[in-house]
Scaffold this motif. Structure first.
Motif, short mmCIF file in Angstrom:
data_model
loop_
_atom_site.label_atom_id
_atom_site.label_comp_id
_atom_site.label_asym_id
_atom_site.label_seq_id
_atom_site.Cartn_x
_atom_site.Cartn_y
_atom_site.Cartn_z
N THR A 65 1.60 7.25 10.11
CA THR A 65 1.13 8.42 10.00
C THR A 65 1.24 8.15 8.22
O THR A 65 2.24 7.81 7.39
N PRO A 66 0.22 9.23 8.11
CA PRO A 66 0.71 9.48 6.40
C PRO A 66 2.01 9.60 5.90
O PRO A 66 2.09 9.39 4.98
N ASN A 67 2.73 10.74 6.79
CA ASN A 67 4.42 11.30 6.58
C ASN A 67 5.29 10.47 6.99
O ASN A 67 5.85 11.26 7.14
N THR A 185 13.69 6.10 20.86
CA THR A 185 12.58 6.70 19.53
C THR A 185 13.89 7.00 18.53
O THR A 185 14.94 7.14 17.99
N TYR A 186 12.97 5.93 17.48
CA TYR A 186 13.58 5.70 16.19
C TYR A 186 12.52 6.49 14.61
O TYR A 186 11.76 5.25 15.13
N SER A 187 12.87 7.82 14.09
CA SER A 187 11.26 7.86 13.34
C SER A 187 12.38 8.38 12.27
O SER A 187 13.17 9.20 12.53
N TYR A 188 11.02 8.77 10.80
CA TYR A 188 11.86 9.31 10.31
C TYR A 188 10.10 9.46 9.50
O TYR A 188 9.18 9.01 9.07
N ALA A 189 10.48 10.85 8.49
CA ALA A 189 9.36 11.21 7.44
C ALA A 189 9.81 10.82 6.25
O ALA A 189 10.55 10.36 5.37
N MET A 190 8.36 10.42 5.12
CA MET A 190 8.85 9.71 4.02
C MET A 190 7.19 10.68 2.83
O MET A 190 6.52 11.28 3.75
N ASN A 191 8.23 10.96 2.02
CA ASN A 191 7.10 11.31 1.01
C ASN A 191 6.46 10.47 0.33
O ASN A 191 6.56 9.15 0.52
N SER A 193 7.24 9.85 -2.98
CA SER A 193 8.26 8.12 -3.50
C SER A 193 8.32 7.37 -2.57
O SER A 193 8.92 6.18 -2.95
N ALA A 194 8.36 7.70 -1.72
CA ALA A 194 9.01 6.97 -0.02
C ALA A 194 8.78 6.24 0.04
O ALA A 194 8.81 4.66 0.02
N ARG A 195 7.00 6.33 0.39
CA ARG A 195 6.35 4.97 0.80
C ARG A 195 6.00 4.30 -0.68
O ARG A 195 5.58 3.14 -0.32
N LEU A 196 5.53 5.08 -1.49
CA LEU A 196 5.70 3.95 -3.25
C LEU A 196 6.79 2.99 -3.19
O LEU A 196 6.67 2.19 -3.13
N ALA A 197 7.71 3.33 -3.33
CA ALA A 197 9.18 2.59 -2.75
C ALA A 197 9.35 1.27 -1.85
O ALA A 197 9.56 0.54 -1.75
N MET A 198 8.33 2.20 -0.64
CA MET A 198 8.55 0.81 0.71
C MET A 198 7.21 -0.25 0.22
O MET A 198 7.16 -1.32 0.84
N GLN A 199 6.16 0.15 0.04
CA GLN A 199 5.32 -0.25 -0.96
C GLN A 199 5.49 -1.24 -1.81
O GLN A 199 5.00 -2.66 -1.67
N THR A 200 6.01 -1.17 -2.43
CA THR A 200 7.10 -2.04 -3.96
C THR A 200 7.68 -3.14 -3.19
O THR A 200 7.26 -4.30 -3.70
N TYR A 201 8.53 -2.72 -2.39
CA TYR A 201 9.64 -3.66 -1.65
C TYR A 201 8.71 -4.76 -0.57
O TYR A 201 8.78 -5.73 -0.74
N LEU A 202 7.28 -3.99 0.18
CA LEU A 202 6.75 -4.87 1.16
C LEU A 202 6.00 -5.82 0.35
O LEU A 202 4.98 -7.04 0.90
N ARG A 230 4.75 -0.11 9.27
CA ARG A 230 4.51 -0.32 10.72
C ARG A 230 5.51 -1.68 10.80
O ARG A 230 6.19 -1.23 12.42
N GLY A 231 5.64 -2.69 10.47
CA GLY A 231 6.11 -3.74 10.86
C GLY A 231 7.95 -3.33 10.74
O GLY A 231 8.59 -3.83 11.47
N MET A 232 7.47 -2.71 9.50
CA MET A 232 8.55 -2.39 8.76
C MET A 232 9.79 -1.66 10.37
O MET A 232 10.94 -1.83 10.61
#
Length: 300
Positions: A65-67, A185-191, A193-202, A230-232
Protein backbone atom coordinates in the motif's frame (compact mmCIF):
# COMPACT_ATOMS: atom_id res chain seq x y z
CA UNK A 1 -55.48 -19.98 0.98
CA UNK A 2 -53.88 -16.64 1.82
CA UNK A 3 -53.28 -17.79 5.40
CA UNK A 4 -51.44 -20.89 4.16
CA UNK A 5 -49.26 -18.74 1.84
CA UNK A 6 -48.44 -16.30 4.63
CA UNK A 7 -47.71 -19.17 7.01
CA UNK A 8 -45.35 -20.75 4.49
CA UNK A 9 -43.63 -17.42 3.84
CA UNK A 10 -43.17 -16.77 7.55
CA UNK A 11 -41.72 -20.26 8.00
CA UNK A 12 -39.22 -19.65 5.21
CA UNK A 13 -38.30 -16.30 6.71
CA UNK A 14 -37.66 -17.90 10.10
CA UNK A 15 -35.33 -20.47 8.49
CA UNK A 16 -33.45 -17.73 6.63
CA UNK A 17 -33.04 -15.77 9.86
CA UNK A 18 -31.76 -18.85 11.65
CA UNK A 19 -29.27 -19.55 8.83
CA UNK A 20 -28.05 -15.94 8.85
CA UNK A 21 -27.71 -15.98 12.62
CA UNK A 22 -25.70 -19.19 12.49
CA UNK A 23 -23.43 -17.74 9.80
CA UNK A 24 -22.95 -14.55 11.80
CA UNK A 25 -22.15 -16.57 14.89
CA UNK A 26 -19.57 -18.53 12.91
CA UNK A 27 -17.91 -15.33 11.69
CA UNK A 28 -17.90 -13.89 15.21
CA UNK A 29 -16.37 -17.10 16.56
CA UNK A 30 -13.61 -17.03 13.93
CA UNK A 31 -12.88 -13.39 14.67
CA UNK A 32 -12.74 -13.96 18.43
CA UNK A 33 -10.80 -17.22 18.19
CA UNK A 34 -7.53 -16.81 16.22
CA UNK A 35 -7.00 -20.56 16.38
CA UNK A 36 -10.27 -21.13 14.53
CA UNK A 37 -9.32 -18.46 12.00
CA UNK A 38 -5.97 -20.15 11.34
CA UNK A 39 -7.69 -23.53 10.99
CA UNK A 40 -10.05 -22.06 8.40
CA UNK A 41 -7.10 -20.56 6.53
CA UNK A 42 -5.35 -23.94 6.50
CA UNK A 43 -8.44 -25.56 5.01
CA UNK A 44 -8.68 -22.89 2.31
CA UNK A 45 -5.01 -23.32 1.32
CA UNK A 46 -4.93 -27.12 1.17
CA UNK A 47 -4.56 -27.30 -2.62
CA UNK A 48 -1.96 -24.50 -2.82
CA UNK A 49 0.08 -26.13 -0.09
CA UNK A 50 0.23 -29.29 -2.20
CA UNK A 51 0.98 -27.60 -5.55
CA UNK A 52 3.21 -24.54 -5.69
CA UNK A 53 6.54 -23.24 -6.96
CA UNK A 54 8.48 -23.76 -3.73
CA UNK A 55 8.95 -27.52 -3.74
CA UNK A 56 7.45 -27.76 -0.24
CA UNK A 57 4.06 -27.06 1.39
CA UNK A 58 4.33 -23.27 1.45
CA UNK A 59 2.23 -20.31 0.29
CA UNK A 60 3.52 -16.73 0.16
CA UNK A 61 1.34 -13.62 -0.11
CA UNK A 62 2.33 -9.96 -0.12
CA UNK A 63 0.59 -6.59 -0.06
CA UNK A 64 1.91 -3.15 -0.94
CA UNK A 65 0.00 0.00 0.00
CA UNK A 66 1.22 3.61 -0.21
CA UNK A 67 2.37 3.52 3.43
CA UNK A 68 2.93 -0.14 4.29
CA UNK A 69 4.48 -3.41 3.15
CA UNK A 70 3.35 -6.82 4.35
CA UNK A 71 4.39 -10.39 3.66
CA UNK A 72 2.66 -13.58 4.84
CA UNK A 73 3.93 -17.13 4.67
CA UNK A 74 1.78 -20.17 5.40
CA UNK A 75 3.62 -23.47 5.61
CA UNK A 76 3.56 -26.98 7.02
CA UNK A 77 6.71 -27.85 8.96
CA UNK A 78 7.88 -31.27 10.09
CA UNK A 79 7.90 -30.60 13.84
CA UNK A 80 5.18 -31.17 16.46
CA UNK A 81 3.61 -28.08 18.00
CA UNK A 82 5.11 -28.70 21.43
CA UNK A 83 8.61 -28.64 19.89
CA UNK A 84 7.79 -25.40 18.06
CA UNK A 85 6.42 -23.89 21.27
CA UNK A 86 9.45 -24.99 23.29
CA UNK A 87 11.82 -23.59 20.69
CA UNK A 88 10.18 -20.25 19.99
CA UNK A 89 8.41 -19.36 23.22
CA UNK A 90 11.70 -17.83 24.37
CA UNK A 91 13.11 -14.38 23.44
CA UNK A 92 16.72 -15.64 23.56
CA UNK A 93 15.89 -18.23 20.94
CA UNK A 94 14.42 -15.53 18.73
CA UNK A 95 17.84 -13.89 18.73
CA UNK A 96 19.25 -17.19 17.44
CA UNK A 97 16.62 -17.02 14.68
CA UNK A 98 17.17 -13.36 13.83
CA UNK A 99 20.95 -13.65 13.55
CA UNK A 100 20.64 -16.12 10.67
CA UNK A 101 19.17 -13.37 8.46
CA UNK A 102 21.88 -11.92 6.26
CA UNK A 103 21.10 -8.33 7.29
CA UNK A 104 21.01 -8.96 11.06
CA UNK A 105 24.29 -7.97 12.71
CA UNK A 106 23.42 -8.33 16.38
CA UNK A 107 20.56 -9.43 18.65
CA UNK A 108 20.25 -9.37 22.42
CA UNK A 109 17.17 -10.20 24.52
CA UNK A 110 16.54 -8.23 27.70
CA UNK A 111 14.00 -8.77 30.47
CA UNK A 112 12.14 -5.55 31.28
CA UNK A 113 9.39 -4.81 33.85
CA UNK A 114 6.87 -4.48 31.01
CA UNK A 115 8.13 -7.61 29.23
CA UNK A 116 11.04 -8.85 27.14
CA UNK A 117 12.60 -6.78 24.38
CA UNK A 118 14.92 -7.74 21.54
CA UNK A 119 17.63 -5.27 20.56
CA UNK A 120 18.37 -6.01 16.93
CA UNK A 121 20.97 -4.30 14.76
CA UNK A 122 20.31 -4.27 11.01
CA UNK A 123 22.95 -3.54 8.39
CA UNK A 124 24.37 -4.42 5.02
CA UNK A 125 24.83 -7.88 3.55
CA UNK A 126 28.55 -7.63 4.39
CA UNK A 127 30.55 -7.48 7.65
CA UNK A 128 30.04 -4.19 9.52
CA UNK A 129 30.95 -2.49 12.75
CA UNK A 130 27.93 -2.15 15.05
CA UNK A 131 28.40 1.62 15.10
CA UNK A 132 27.60 1.65 11.38
CA UNK A 133 24.34 -0.31 11.73
CA UNK A 134 20.78 0.66 12.70
CA UNK A 135 19.05 -0.62 15.84
CA UNK A 136 15.43 -1.75 16.17
CA UNK A 137 13.93 -2.62 19.58
CA UNK A 138 11.20 -5.24 19.39
CA UNK A 139 8.72 -5.83 22.20
CA UNK A 140 8.34 -9.59 22.56
CA UNK A 141 5.07 -11.14 23.76
CA UNK A 142 3.26 -14.46 23.71
CA UNK A 143 -0.37 -13.66 22.87
CA UNK A 144 -1.57 -17.28 23.14
CA UNK A 145 -0.05 -20.65 24.00
CA UNK A 146 -2.20 -23.78 24.24
CA UNK A 147 -1.78 -27.42 23.27
CA UNK A 148 -3.34 -26.63 19.86
CA UNK A 149 -2.36 -23.03 19.03
CA UNK A 150 0.50 -20.60 19.72
CA UNK A 151 0.83 -16.91 18.78
CA UNK A 152 4.03 -14.90 19.31
CA UNK A 153 4.44 -11.22 18.48
CA UNK A 154 7.44 -8.95 17.96
CA UNK A 155 6.51 -5.27 17.59
CA UNK A 156 8.74 -2.22 17.16
CA UNK A 157 7.57 1.37 17.09
CA UNK A 158 10.55 2.81 15.20
CA UNK A 159 12.87 1.51 12.50
CA UNK A 160 15.71 2.79 10.31
CA UNK A 161 15.51 5.16 7.36
CA UNK A 162 11.95 6.34 7.84
CA UNK A 163 10.39 2.94 8.55
CA UNK A 164 8.21 2.28 11.60
CA UNK A 165 5.51 0.13 13.17
CA UNK A 166 7.23 -3.21 12.60
CA UNK A 167 5.17 -6.36 13.18
CA UNK A 168 6.55 -9.88 13.14
CA UNK A 169 3.88 -12.37 14.16
CA UNK A 170 4.09 -16.14 14.27
CA UNK A 171 0.99 -18.32 14.57
CA UNK A 172 1.23 -22.08 14.80
CA UNK A 173 -1.39 -24.82 14.88
CA UNK A 174 -1.05 -28.52 15.59
CA UNK A 175 -1.55 -30.91 12.67
CA UNK A 176 -1.80 -34.72 12.60
CA UNK A 177 1.33 -36.85 12.27
CA UNK A 178 3.47 -34.57 14.48
CA UNK A 179 3.39 -31.65 12.04
CA UNK A 180 2.60 -27.97 12.51
CA UNK A 181 0.86 -25.40 10.34
CA UNK A 182 2.73 -22.11 10.59
CA UNK A 183 1.74 -18.55 9.64
CA UNK A 184 4.44 -15.86 9.63
CA UNK A 185 3.62 -12.19 9.09
CA UNK A 186 6.29 -9.54 8.49
CA UNK A 187 5.20 -5.94 7.95
CA UNK A 188 6.24 -2.34 8.49
CA UNK A 189 5.18 1.20 7.65
CA UNK A 190 7.10 3.64 5.43
CA UNK A 191 7.13 7.41 5.26
CA UNK A 192 8.03 9.40 2.15
CA UNK A 193 11.77 9.39 2.84
CA UNK A 194 11.77 5.61 3.38
CA UNK A 195 9.99 4.98 0.09
CA UNK A 196 12.36 7.35 -1.68
CA UNK A 197 15.40 5.56 -0.24
CA UNK A 198 13.99 2.18 -1.27
CA UNK A 199 13.21 3.38 -4.77
CA UNK A 200 16.77 4.72 -5.08
CA UNK A 201 18.18 1.34 -4.03
CA UNK A 202 15.83 -0.56 -6.33
CA UNK A 203 16.69 1.73 -9.21
CA UNK A 204 20.44 1.13 -8.84
CA UNK A 205 22.16 -1.84 -7.19
CA UNK A 206 18.84 -3.52 -6.44
CA UNK A 207 17.39 -3.14 -9.92
CA UNK A 208 17.65 -6.85 -10.74
CA UNK A 209 16.07 -8.01 -7.47
CA UNK A 210 12.74 -9.84 -7.63
CA UNK A 211 10.33 -11.54 -5.29
CA UNK A 212 8.42 -14.82 -5.59
CA UNK A 213 4.99 -13.84 -6.88
CA UNK A 214 4.60 -14.62 -10.58
CA UNK A 215 2.90 -11.72 -12.36
CA UNK A 216 3.18 -13.03 -15.93
CA UNK A 217 5.57 -14.56 -18.44
CA UNK A 218 8.58 -13.07 -20.16
CA UNK A 219 9.10 -13.22 -23.91
CA UNK A 220 11.20 -16.38 -23.47
CA UNK A 221 8.36 -18.08 -21.60
CA UNK A 222 10.05 -17.89 -18.19
CA UNK A 223 8.13 -16.54 -15.16
CA UNK A 224 8.07 -12.79 -14.65
CA UNK A 225 8.40 -12.17 -10.91
CA UNK A 226 7.20 -9.16 -8.95
CA UNK A 227 9.92 -6.58 -8.30
CA UNK A 228 10.14 -3.29 -6.44
CA UNK A 229 9.39 -2.91 -2.76
CA UNK A 230 6.84 -5.72 -2.86
CA UNK A 231 9.54 -8.07 -4.11
CA UNK A 232 11.77 -6.83 -1.30
CA UNK A 233 9.28 -7.63 1.44
CA UNK A 234 8.72 -11.09 -0.06
CA UNK A 235 12.45 -11.82 0.05
CA UNK A 236 12.76 -10.78 3.67
CA UNK A 237 9.65 -12.66 4.75
CA UNK A 238 11.12 -15.80 3.17
CA UNK A 239 14.50 -15.22 4.85
CA UNK A 240 12.81 -15.00 8.26
CA UNK A 241 10.72 -18.09 7.61
CA UNK A 242 13.78 -20.10 6.56
CA UNK A 243 15.55 -18.88 9.71
CA UNK A 244 12.68 -20.18 11.87
CA UNK A 245 12.69 -23.50 10.01
CA UNK A 246 16.47 -23.85 10.31
CA UNK A 247 16.37 -23.07 14.03
CA UNK A 248 13.71 -25.70 14.65
CA UNK A 249 15.55 -28.25 12.53
CA UNK A 250 18.78 -27.81 14.51
CA UNK A 251 17.12 -28.39 17.89
CA UNK A 252 17.68 -32.15 17.64
CA UNK A 253 21.46 -31.75 17.27
CA UNK A 254 23.88 -31.73 20.20
CA UNK A 255 23.87 -28.29 21.87
CA UNK A 256 27.45 -27.56 20.82
CA UNK A 257 26.62 -28.31 17.19
CA UNK A 258 23.33 -26.41 16.91
CA UNK A 259 24.71 -23.01 15.92
CA UNK A 260 26.78 -24.39 13.06
CA UNK A 261 23.91 -26.58 11.86
CA UNK A 262 21.58 -23.57 11.83
CA UNK A 263 24.02 -21.62 9.66
CA UNK A 264 24.57 -24.46 7.22
CA UNK A 265 20.87 -25.30 6.96
CA UNK A 266 19.82 -21.67 6.45
CA UNK A 267 22.31 -21.13 3.64
CA UNK A 268 21.30 -24.40 1.97
CA UNK A 269 17.62 -23.43 2.20
CA UNK A 270 18.25 -19.95 0.77
CA UNK A 271 20.19 -21.34 -2.16
CA UNK A 272 17.14 -23.33 -3.24
CA UNK A 273 15.85 -19.97 -4.51
CA UNK A 274 18.94 -18.35 -6.06
CA UNK A 275 16.99 -16.01 -8.36
CA UNK A 276 15.56 -14.24 -5.33
CA UNK A 277 17.90 -14.91 -2.40
CA UNK A 278 21.48 -15.56 -3.51
CA UNK A 279 23.82 -12.85 -2.18
CA UNK A 280 27.22 -14.47 -1.45
CA UNK A 281 28.94 -17.82 -1.38
CA UNK A 282 28.65 -20.20 1.56
CA UNK A 283 32.07 -19.55 3.09
CA UNK A 284 31.57 -15.78 3.05
CA UNK A 285 28.25 -16.19 4.87
CA UNK A 286 29.66 -18.62 7.41
CA UNK A 287 32.66 -16.44 8.24
CA UNK A 288 30.49 -13.35 8.64
CA UNK A 289 27.94 -15.06 10.89
CA UNK A 290 30.54 -16.80 13.05
CA UNK A 291 32.16 -13.42 13.71
CA UNK A 292 28.81 -11.79 14.44
CA UNK A 293 27.91 -14.60 16.84
CA UNK A 294 31.16 -14.16 18.76
CA UNK A 295 30.57 -10.42 18.94
CA UNK A 296 27.07 -11.04 20.22
CA UNK A 297 28.48 -12.99 23.19
CA UNK A 298 30.64 -10.10 24.37
CA UNK A 299 28.76 -6.88 23.52
CA UNK A 300 25.56 -6.03 25.39
Amino acid sequence: MHKRVWSSALSCLRWLLLICAAAAAGVALAESDPGATLHAKYASLEEQLQRNQFGRPLVLDSVETPNRLKGDIYAIVEYPLDAVNTGLNNPDHWCDVMLLHINTKYCHALAQPAGAILRVNIGKKTPEELADTERIEFNYSVAAATSEYVQIRLNAKDGPLGTSDYHIQLETMALPNAKTFLHLTYSYAMNFSARLAMQTYLGTIGSSKVGFTVIGKRADGQPNYVGGVRGMVERNTMRYFLAIDSFLGAASAAPAAQFEKRLQDWFTAVERYPRQLHEMDREQYLQMKRAEYLRQQTER
